[in-house]
Write a protein that holds these residues in place. Structure first.
Motif, PDB file in Angstrom:
ATOM      1  N   ARG A 126      39.293  14.461  71.275  1.00  0.00           N
ATOM      2  CA  ARG A 126      38.226  13.920  71.715  1.00  0.00           C
ATOM      3  C   ARG A 126      38.009  12.903  72.082  1.00  0.00           C
ATOM      4  N   LYS A 127      39.215  12.793  72.914  1.00  0.00           N
ATOM      5  CA  LYS A 127      40.193  11.850  74.268  1.00  0.00           C
ATOM      6  C   LYS A 127      39.531  12.733  75.692  1.00  0.00           C
ATOM      7  N   PRO A 128      38.978  12.224  76.250  1.00  0.00           N
ATOM      8  CA  PRO A 128      39.036  13.026  77.780  1.00  0.00           C
ATOM      9  C   PRO A 128      40.657  12.706  78.265  1.00  0.00           C
ATOM     10  N   PRO A 129      40.850  14.371  79.320  1.00  0.00           N
ATOM     11  CA  PRO A 129      40.328  15.227  79.685  1.00  0.00           C
ATOM     12  C   PRO A 129      40.941  16.285  78.331  1.00  0.00           C
ATOM     13  N   PHE A 130      41.502  16.181  77.017  1.00  0.00           N
ATOM     14  CA  PHE A 130      41.743  16.718  76.229  1.00  0.00           C
ATOM     15  C   PHE A 130      40.579  17.561  75.749  1.00  0.00           C
ATOM     16  N   ASP A 131      39.625  16.607  75.645  1.00  0.00           N
ATOM     17  CA  ASP A 131      37.992  17.600  74.959  1.00  0.00           C
ATOM     18  C   ASP A 131      38.045  18.792  75.815  1.00  0.00           C
ATOM     19  N   ASP A 132      38.416  18.672  76.909  1.00  0.00           N
ATOM     20  CA  ASP A 132      38.049  20.136  77.702  1.00  0.00           C
ATOM     21  C   ASP A 132      39.183  20.586  77.526  1.00  0.00           C
ATOM     22  N   VAL A 133      38.744  22.505  76.772  1.00  0.00           N
ATOM     23  CA  VAL A 133      39.744  23.470  76.384  1.00  0.00           C
ATOM     24  C   VAL A 133      40.568  23.131  77.565  1.00  0.00           C
ATOM     25  N   LEU A 134      39.781  23.878  78.721  1.00  0.00           N
ATOM     26  CA  LEU A 134      40.964  24.047  80.407  1.00  0.00           C
ATOM     27  C   LEU A 134      41.613  23.205  80.093  1.00  0.00           C
ATOM     28  N   VAL A 135      41.448  22.210  79.913  1.00  0.00           N
ATOM     29  CA  VAL A 135      43.116  21.138  80.007  1.00  0.00           C
ATOM     30  C   VAL A 135      43.990  21.375  78.736  1.00  0.00           C
ATOM     31  N   ARG A 136      43.688  21.928  78.392  1.00  0.00           N
ATOM     32  CA  ARG A 136      44.594  22.046  76.848  1.00  0.00           C
ATOM     33  C   ARG A 136      44.807  23.854  77.097  1.00  0.00           C
ATOM     34  N   ALA A 185      45.671  24.415  79.941  1.00  0.00           N
ATOM     35  CA  ALA A 185      46.325  24.329  80.736  1.00  0.00           C
ATOM     36  C   ALA A 185      47.848  23.604  80.332  1.00  0.00           C
ATOM     37  N   ILE A 186      47.582  22.783  80.085  1.00  0.00           N
ATOM     38  CA  ILE A 186      48.821  22.465  79.537  1.00  0.00           C
ATOM     39  C   ILE A 186      49.757  23.779  78.468  1.00  0.00           C
ATOM     40  N   ASN A 187      49.408  24.378  78.184  1.00  0.00           N
ATOM     41  CA  ASN A 187      50.384  25.690  77.151  1.00  0.00           C
ATOM     42  C   ASN A 187      50.577  26.579  78.209  1.00  0.00           C
ATOM     43  N   PHE A 188      50.258  26.605  79.392  1.00  0.00           N
ATOM     44  CA  PHE A 188      50.513  27.602  80.495  1.00  0.00           C
ATOM     45  C   PHE A 188      51.246  27.016  81.118  1.00  0.00           C
ATOM     46  N   ALA A 189      51.354  25.880  81.220  1.00  0.00           N
ATOM     47  CA  ALA A 189      52.792  24.971  81.906  1.00  0.00           C
ATOM     48  C   ALA A 189      54.260  25.158  80.950  1.00  0.00           C
ATOM     49  N   ILE A 190      53.788  24.330  80.315  1.00  0.00           N
ATOM     50  CA  ILE A 190      55.247  24.110  78.806  1.00  0.00           C
ATOM     51  C   ILE A 190      55.649  24.766  79.353  1.00  0.00           C
ATOM     52  N   ASP A 191      57.349  25.101  79.442  1.00  0.00           N
ATOM     53  CA  ASP A 191      57.996  25.667  79.897  1.00  0.00           C
ATOM     54  C   ASP A 191      58.872  25.297  77.940  1.00  0.00           C
ATOM     55  N   ARG A 192      58.436  27.109  76.992  1.00  0.00           N
ATOM     56  CA  ARG A 192      59.255  26.464  75.866  1.00  0.00           C
ATOM     57  C   ARG A 192      60.659  26.832  75.824  1.00  0.00           C
ATOM     58  N   ASP A 193      61.565  27.334  76.032  1.00  0.00           N
ATOM     59  CA  ASP A 193      62.840  27.840  76.662  1.00  0.00           C
ATOM     60  C   ASP A 193      63.423  26.158  76.932  1.00  0.00           C
ATOM     61  N   ASP A 235      50.511  28.105  87.946  1.00  0.00           N
ATOM     62  CA  ASP A 235      49.369  28.854  89.259  1.00  0.00           C
ATOM     63  C   ASP A 235      48.152  29.030  88.075  1.00  0.00           C
ATOM     64  N   ARG A 236      48.367  29.923  87.420  1.00  0.00           N
ATOM     65  CA  ARG A 236      47.627  29.868  86.194  1.00  0.00           C
ATOM     66  C   ARG A 236      47.069  28.176  85.449  1.00  0.00           C
ATOM     67  N   ALA A 237      48.308  27.716  85.166  1.00  0.00           N
ATOM     68  CA  ALA A 237      47.159  25.939  84.577  1.00  0.00           C
ATOM     69  C   ALA A 237      47.183  25.281  85.854  1.00  0.00           C
ATOM     70  N   ARG A 238      47.719  25.054  86.995  1.00  0.00           N
ATOM     71  CA  ARG A 238      46.954  24.739  87.892  1.00  0.00           C
ATOM     72  C   ARG A 238      45.470  24.821  88.579  1.00  0.00           C
ATOM     73  N   ALA A 239      45.040  26.220  88.080  1.00  0.00           N
ATOM     74  CA  ALA A 239      44.271  26.327  88.729  1.00  0.00           C
ATOM     75  C   ALA A 239      43.140  25.936  87.146  1.00  0.00           C
ATOM     76  N   LEU A 240      43.394  25.975  86.159  1.00  0.00           N
ATOM     77  CA  LEU A 240      43.026  25.544  85.429  1.00  0.00           C
ATOM     78  C   LEU A 240      42.438  24.067  85.333  1.00  0.00           C
ATOM     79  N   ILE A 241      43.483  23.314  85.980  1.00  0.00           N
ATOM     80  CA  ILE A 241      42.979  21.593  85.390  1.00  0.00           C
ATOM     81  C   ILE A 241      42.169  21.546  86.247  1.00  0.00           C
ATOM     82  N   ASP A 242      42.066  22.745  88.338  1.00  0.00           N
ATOM     83  CA  ASP A 242      41.315  22.231  89.075  1.00  0.00           C
ATOM     84  C   ASP A 242      39.486  22.674  88.674  1.00  0.00           C
ATOM     85  N   GLU A 243      39.364  23.825  88.393  1.00  0.00           N
ATOM     86  CA  GLU A 243      38.612  24.187  87.293  1.00  0.00           C
ATOM     87  C   GLU A 243      37.345  22.874  86.516  1.00  0.00           C
TER      88      GLU A 243
END
Length: 222
Positions: free
Chosen positions: A32-42, A44-52, A99-107
């Motif tokens: 409910r709170k920005p920036p996480f109300d935007d699916v693109l930001v969510r 981006a974080i999924n793409f960026a976190i190194d699960r290993d 790279d994909r994560a940063r592009a989503l944040i920009d978008e």
């Protein structure tokens, strides 16, 4: 004792099992709170976190394994599915895609958005939640800042205050975990994602998802 456990894990890493529970830890976000109300930001974080890297911080692969979904591996209903990685076709985690994560944040136009990442260091916290959780969330803050967000870490010393804030919708981003009290997939999906569920701390509410949950529950009977 912690020292004995550390020695056992060092000498016999393949023989130490901390828990047999299908326990899942994840970084939660208040939708409910920005920036996480935007699916693109969510995304981006999924793409960026190194699960290993997260697994390493938690104590290595003898105790933990990376995951891309709420159902643990080897649990009924689990199918390989990991869209937020460099090789999504494999269905399993491979590597982050910054790279994909940063592009989503920009978008999303989210660069510079302020984020508070919360975690508790209270030793009285549930024993299933590892003490290295603070290191994990500190890493998450680094990832968010690397993406262009303005994230800061909030360490809450009292676990009741921390958990109460999550359930009251007062935590922006946080570590949360779930272990089913009954071993079936619906104990994860229905409780954590159904509109109106008291355990739905992300505040997700989707009529289409609710309909799919209801359909799955009906099919479960047969």
């Amino acid at each position: 004792e912690p020292d004995d456990l550390a020695a056992l894990r060092a000498e016999h890493p393949d023989q130490v099992v901390l828990s047999a529970l299908p326990f899942v830890h994840y970084v939660g976000m208040d939708l409910r709170k920005p920036p996480f109300d935007d699916v693109l930001v969510r995304q981006a974080i999924n793409f960026a976190i190194d699960r290993d890297r997260v697994v390493e911080l938690l104590g290595a692969s003898t105790s933990w394994r990376p995951a891309c979904q709420i159902l643990p591996p080897n649990f009924q209903g689990h199918e390989p599915f990991c869209p937020y990685t460099q090789d999504p076709q494999s269905g399993v985690w491979s590597a982050p895609d910054l790279d994909r994560a940063r592009a989503l944040i920009d978008e999303a136009g989210a660069a510079g958005a302020t984020v508070t990442v919360s975690v508790s260091d209270d030793p009285a916290i549930n024993h299933e939640i590892p003490p290295e959780r603070v290191d994990v969330m500190r890493y998450v803050v680094e990832v968010m800042n690397d993406l262009g967000l303005r994230a800061e870490l909030q360490i809450i010393h009292d676990v009741d205050e921390y958990a109460g804030g999550i359930f009251a919708g007062e935590r922006h981003a946080y570590m949360f975990g779930w272990a089913p009290d009954y071993p079936r997939a619906s104990n994860f999906i229905e409780l954590l994602f159904l509109c109106g569920s008291p355990w739905n701390v992300s505040q997700l509410c989707s009529e289409s998802i609710d309909a799919r949950i209801d359909e799955a529950l009906r099919l479960e009977a047969t």
